[in-house]
Write a protein that holds these residues in place. Structure first.
Motif, PDB file in Angstrom:
ATOM      1  N   ASP A  83       6.418   2.817  32.456  1.00 25.62           N
ATOM      2  CA  ASP A  83       5.163   3.271  33.033  1.00 25.62           C
ATOM      3  C   ASP A  83       4.000   2.934  32.091  1.00 25.62           C
ATOM      4  O   ASP A  83       4.134   3.025  30.884  1.00 25.62           O
ATOM      5  CB  ASP A  83       5.262   4.804  33.191  1.00 25.62           C
ATOM      6  CG  ASP A  83       4.175   5.387  34.061  1.00 25.62           C
ATOM      7  OD1 ASP A  83       3.310   4.644  34.543  1.00 25.62           O
ATOM      8  OD2 ASP A  83       4.193   6.617  34.254  1.00 25.62           O
ATOM      9  N   ASP A  84       2.849   2.570  32.655  1.00 30.50           N
ATOM     10  CA  ASP A  84       1.657   2.314  31.843  1.00 30.50           C
ATOM     11  C   ASP A  84       0.869   3.617  31.706  1.00 30.50           C
ATOM     12  O   ASP A  84      -0.165   3.797  32.347  1.00 30.50           O
ATOM     13  CB  ASP A  84       0.809   1.213  32.495  1.00 30.50           C
ATOM     14  CG  ASP A  84      -0.196   0.643  31.494  1.00 30.50           C
ATOM     15  OD1 ASP A  84      -0.337   1.234  30.395  1.00 30.50           O
ATOM     16  OD2 ASP A  84      -0.816  -0.384  31.800  1.00 30.50           O
ATOM     17  N   GLU A  85       1.389   4.507  30.855  1.00 32.26           N
ATOM     18  CA  GLU A  85       0.785   5.840  30.684  1.00 32.26           C
ATOM     19  C   GLU A  85       0.678   6.096  29.178  1.00 32.26           C
ATOM     20  O   GLU A  85       1.703   6.110  28.469  1.00 32.26           O
ATOM     21  CB  GLU A  85       1.687   6.879  31.376  1.00 32.26           C
ATOM     22  CG  GLU A  85       1.004   8.208  31.677  1.00 32.26           C
ATOM     23  CD  GLU A  85       0.925   9.094  30.450  1.00 32.26           C
ATOM     24  OE1 GLU A  85      -0.204   9.410  30.012  1.00 32.26           O
ATOM     25  OE2 GLU A  85       1.989   9.470  29.922  1.00 32.26           O
ATOM     26  N   TRP A 119       6.229   2.324  39.990  1.00 29.23           N
ATOM     27  CA  TRP A 119       5.618   2.460  38.663  1.00 29.23           C
ATOM     28  C   TRP A 119       6.073   1.402  37.683  1.00 29.23           C
ATOM     29  O   TRP A 119       5.705   1.456  36.509  1.00 29.23           O
ATOM     30  CB  TRP A 119       5.927   3.853  38.091  1.00 29.23           C
ATOM     31  CG  TRP A 119       5.456   4.963  38.948  1.00 29.23           C
ATOM     32  CD1 TRP A 119       6.209   5.700  39.815  1.00 29.23           C
ATOM     33  CD2 TRP A 119       4.111   5.454  39.066  1.00 29.23           C
ATOM     34  NE1 TRP A 119       5.429   6.616  40.455  1.00 29.23           N
ATOM     35  CE2 TRP A 119       4.134   6.495  40.014  1.00 29.23           C
ATOM     36  CE3 TRP A 119       2.913   5.109  38.459  1.00 29.23           C
ATOM     37  CZ2 TRP A 119       2.986   7.197  40.374  1.00 29.23           C
ATOM     38  CZ3 TRP A 119       1.776   5.804  38.808  1.00 29.23           C
ATOM     39  CH2 TRP A 119       1.816   6.837  39.757  1.00 29.23           C
ATOM     40  N   GLU A 120       6.849   0.451  38.136  1.00 31.67           N
ATOM     41  CA  GLU A 120       7.388  -0.540  37.194  1.00 31.67           C
ATOM     42  C   GLU A 120       6.294  -1.482  36.690  1.00 31.67           C
ATOM     43  O   GLU A 120       5.624  -2.143  37.482  1.00 31.67           O
ATOM     44  CB  GLU A 120       8.503  -1.350  37.856  1.00 31.67           C
ATOM     45  CG  GLU A 120       9.787  -0.575  38.056  1.00 31.67           C
ATOM     46  CD  GLU A 120      10.934  -1.482  38.475  1.00 31.67           C
ATOM     47  OE1 GLU A 120      11.885  -1.619  37.698  1.00 31.67           O
ATOM     48  OE2 GLU A 120      10.871  -2.073  39.575  1.00 31.67           O
ATOM     49  N   GLN A 121       6.156  -1.544  35.380  1.00 33.87           N
ATOM     50  CA  GLN A 121       5.252  -2.474  34.718  1.00 33.87           C
ATOM     51  C   GLN A 121       6.024  -3.100  33.560  1.00 33.87           C
ATOM     52  O   GLN A 121       6.830  -2.425  32.912  1.00 33.87           O
ATOM     53  CB  GLN A 121       4.022  -1.728  34.161  1.00 33.87           C
ATOM     54  CG  GLN A 121       3.166  -1.056  35.214  1.00 33.87           C
ATOM     55  CD  GLN A 121       2.260  -2.047  35.935  1.00 33.87           C
ATOM     56  OE1 GLN A 121       1.553  -2.823  35.310  1.00 33.87           O
ATOM     57  NE2 GLN A 121       2.314  -2.059  37.257  1.00 33.87           N
ATOM     58  N   HIS A 124      13.090   2.831  39.761  1.00 39.39           N
ATOM     59  CA  HIS A 124      12.325   3.948  39.216  1.00 39.39           C
ATOM     60  C   HIS A 124      12.549   4.002  37.713  1.00 39.39           C
ATOM     61  O   HIS A 124      13.634   3.676  37.225  1.00 39.39           O
ATOM     62  CB  HIS A 124      12.745   5.261  39.879  1.00 39.39           C
ATOM     63  CG  HIS A 124      12.345   5.314  41.318  1.00 39.39           C
ATOM     64  ND1 HIS A 124      11.320   6.089  41.778  1.00 39.39           N
ATOM     65  CD2 HIS A 124      12.823   4.649  42.397  1.00 39.39           C
ATOM     66  CE1 HIS A 124      11.200   5.921  43.088  1.00 39.39           C
ATOM     67  NE2 HIS A 124      12.098   5.054  43.489  1.00 39.39           N
ATOM     68  N   HIS A 155      12.181   9.407  30.666  1.00 44.62           N
ATOM     69  CA  HIS A 155      11.723   8.052  30.323  1.00 44.62           C
ATOM     70  C   HIS A 155      12.411   7.537  29.056  1.00 44.62           C
ATOM     71  O   HIS A 155      12.595   6.332  28.901  1.00 44.62           O
ATOM     72  CB  HIS A 155      10.207   8.037  30.123  1.00 44.62           C
ATOM     73  CG  HIS A 155       9.420   8.224  31.378  1.00 44.62           C
ATOM     74  ND1 HIS A 155       9.038   7.178  32.172  1.00 44.62           N
ATOM     75  CD2 HIS A 155       8.956   9.337  31.988  1.00 44.62           C
ATOM     76  CE1 HIS A 155       8.347   7.640  33.214  1.00 44.62           C
ATOM     77  NE2 HIS A 155       8.284   8.953  33.127  1.00 44.62           N
TER      78      HIS A 155
END
Lengths: 139, 139, 139
Positions: free
Chosen positions: A54-56, A116-118, B45, B92
């Motif tokens: 995720d890009d978070e 959410w895949e980056q 996911h 994650h």
């Protein structure tokens, strides 16, 4: 069968950081002309990773702290690899946790990603140029 | 070149669990008509995994405990990612240890597995629908 | 599309060790006649790994020590998997950290590696024969 190979050049100013390369890889897919196939994206250096998440920013801070707990950078003398004069013993371990490569699909001429895949480049021994290989095969 | 893409839907009632999807992937391989090729199986996911290991309940308990040691679920405040309102920061990290994807061979129209290889879906933030992508390319 | 499949036989005398198999895989690539494609190299046993890193003895000692910290071999009773009569519970965890497989490119008939990339077989429950699968698809 078509194949298409591109090298991305990375130059991360910090020792450890994560760079979103999704757009760069998408451009390679578009340029390849492949509609159905597989795409390999791998770090060509052994102290760097390519991975999907995720890009978070909070998550990236969590990865930083966690990797530092699992394989601390200091003391340098902790790693026998550093006897060679390097100070990147930890980076070789961090890269194992985060992985070398991802294989992603090309479907209908595009990546076929979950919501959410980056794709990220993970740097663990930066401040110099490194390369990422993108290769697509298909039709 | 042939290609064949199928999405498996997963719905794991627990927060963390492992589901054997080997038979599901075998059906996709059989339906693809591919005799020689490669098969990508990936979680779509970023809090789930696809990995290969043994279908042995004791081992799965070991994975559970080990992943919880490496990246505890609680306290929720441990993870900056959880500032976004999520409580899955740990998921994650667990997914990084267990991996996003496997690439397996298709040889003579079948997987070409070692004696104990089984494909698992690893869920680390369940109780909702998620998808697994299976894509085969070959001839 | 061409495909070419070869099985390498490994027989590591120690419980845990790393073996450089780069030359073996290069021979398979050369024999395949594939000029552009992808090459999968995977352990067929679930207590062994295939991974890419540096052929540097100090680093391999660092991996040994680190994996033993993350998933100690003893006490045997630590792992529920060992209730089956096995003593290799730790090996199933170590293999997760180091990975099952690598996917590498074939470009111009050769691997397209970064300066230090070498392919290793990682054994975590040795003293018996195991196999590594190498499969190349391309043209």
């Amino acid at each position: 069968m078509r194949s298409h190979t591109v090298y991305l050049t990375m130059n991360v100013p910090a020792r450890m950081d994560f760079v979103n390369i999704t757009r760069d890889v998408e451009k390679v897919v578009a340029a390849s002309g492949v509609k159905e196939g597989l795409c390999l994206v791998n770090a060509m250096h052994i102290t760097a990773s390519v991975f999907i998440n995720d890009d978070e920013p909070g998550l990236h801070e969590d990865y930083d702290r966690w990797l530092e707990e699992l394989a601390p950078h200091e003391p340098i003398s902790r790693y026998k690899h550093n006897r060679t004069g390097e100070d990147n013993g930890d980076a070789h371990l961090k890269r194992k946790v985060m992985g070398r490569e991802v294989v992603v699909t090309v479907t209908g001429g595009k990546h076929d990603f979950g919501p959410w895949e980056q794709i990220f480049y993970g740097e663990f021994d930066g401040r110099r140029k490194k390369r990422v290989l993108v290769k697509i095969i298909g039709e």
